[in-house]
Enzyme design. Structure first.
Site, PDB file in Angstrom:
ATOM      1  N   CYS A  92       0.836  -1.199   0.000  1.00 30.17           N
ATOM      2  CA  CYS A  92       0.000   0.000   0.000  1.00 30.17           C
ATOM      3  C   CYS A  92       0.877   1.259   0.000  1.00 30.17           C
ATOM      4  O   CYS A  92       1.465   1.597  -1.018  1.00 30.17           O
ATOM      5  CB  CYS A  92      -0.995  -0.020   1.154  1.00 30.17           C
ATOM      6  SG  CYS A  92      -2.355   1.160   0.941  1.00 30.17           S
ATOM      7  N   HIS A 179      -3.636  -4.795   0.525  1.00 30.97           N
ATOM      8  CA  HIS A 179      -3.062  -5.159   1.826  1.00 30.97           C
ATOM      9  C   HIS A 179      -2.926  -6.673   1.958  1.00 30.97           C
ATOM     10  O   HIS A 179      -3.776  -7.348   2.565  1.00 30.97           O
ATOM     11  CB  HIS A 179      -3.926  -4.607   2.959  1.00 30.97           C
ATOM     12  CG  HIS A 179      -3.767  -3.146   3.177  1.00 30.97           C
ATOM     13  ND1 HIS A 179      -2.762  -2.600   3.950  1.00 30.97           N
ATOM     14  CD2 HIS A 179      -4.472  -2.099   2.687  1.00 30.97           C
ATOM     15  CE1 HIS A 179      -2.866  -1.281   3.945  1.00 30.97           C
ATOM     16  NE2 HIS A 179      -3.896  -0.947   3.182  1.00 30.97           N
ATOM     17  N   GLU A 181      -1.013  -8.154   3.832  1.00 30.95           N
ATOM     18  CA  GLU A 181      -0.691  -8.471   5.230  1.00 30.95           C
ATOM     19  C   GLU A 181      -1.898  -8.321   6.150  1.00 30.95           C
ATOM     20  O   GLU A 181      -1.788  -8.525   7.373  1.00 30.95           O
ATOM     21  CB  GLU A 181       0.435  -7.556   5.712  1.00 30.95           C
ATOM     22  CG  GLU A 181       0.030  -6.220   6.309  1.00 30.95           C
ATOM     23  CD  GLU A 181      -0.774  -5.273   5.412  1.00 30.95           C
ATOM     24  OE1 GLU A 181      -1.238  -4.244   5.942  1.00 30.95           O
ATOM     25  OE2 GLU A 181      -0.966  -5.530   4.218  1.00 30.95           O
TER      26      GLU A 181
END
Length: 218
Positions: A92, A179, A181
């Site tokens: 991001c 994202h 993660e």
């Protein structure tokens, strides 16, 4: 005993993404370290920059066009890693930051409106992942890389964003606008429900695991 770590940089402005860090740390076969350059300071990051296996630069509500000392320190750390050909993963804000320091163009994608949710992303075979994959990923942003930097290739795209993922042609650098993660806590905070969160797990996990395999191979 090897004291090197995978440096995970969290440039959150208010809320540390501790659950996302824990998710990454659990997947890593080597020790990780957690750095909060905005909420705390950049001291630990600077002191650790010569003793790392790799770097993961997470998301932030900040714009990469900002002129802050902490951004200059992050760039210093990244440039050191780039020089030493240390693996880097940008997510991001991290994706956009990498794009910016290599000369790409970052701009608003939908005016200044921020959009959040999940979207289907196509990942093509590349230096990180040998086979092509398609799946859902979480997104939360209003800016993006709109012009790929020199010596980078696009290996991921979606109907919403052309440059979802890019990689350096010669260096171990990969980045994602979405994202990969994202933790359950992060998803809930931005309004993504449990059912949609479960949809993003297969591709997110595959991409994160692929990066840590690159670290293990160094």
């Amino acid at each position: 005993m090897n004291s090197k770590t995978v440096m995970i940089i969290d440039p959150s402005l208010k809320t540390p993404e501790i659950e996302s860090y824990n998710k990454l740390a659990l997947k890593s076969s080597v020790k990780t370290s957690y750095h909060l350059p905005v909420i705390n300071n950049t001291k630990s990051m600077i002191e650790s920059m010569n003793n790392i296996f790799g770097i993961i630069l997470l998301g932030s509500a900040a714009s990469v066009h900002g002129d802050f000392d902490w951004m200059k320190d992050i760039e210093l750390v990244l440039q050191k890693a780039i020089k030493n050909k240390i693996p880097i993963l940008g997510i991001c804000f991290g994706h956009q930051f990498i794009g910016k320091i290599f000369g790409g163009k970052i701009d608003f994608l939908w005016g200044s409106k921020k959009k959040v949710g999940i979207r289907k992303v196509k990942i093509n075979s590349n230096s990180l992942l040998q086979d092509s994959w398609e799946g859902y990923l979480i997104y939360s942003h209003n800016e993006g890389v709109v012009s790929c930097p020199k010596n980078f290739s696009i290996f991921g795209s979606s109907k919403m964003v052309e440059i979802e993922a890019m990689s350096h042609n010669y260096l171990p650098i990969w980045s994602f606008q979405s994202h990969i993660e994202a933790s359950k806590n992060f998803a809930e905070r931005i309004g993504v429900n449990q059912k949609d969160f479960e949809k993003i797990i297969p591709l997110s996990d595959r991409l994160i695991d692929a990066f840590f395999r690159k670290i293990s191979g160094c």
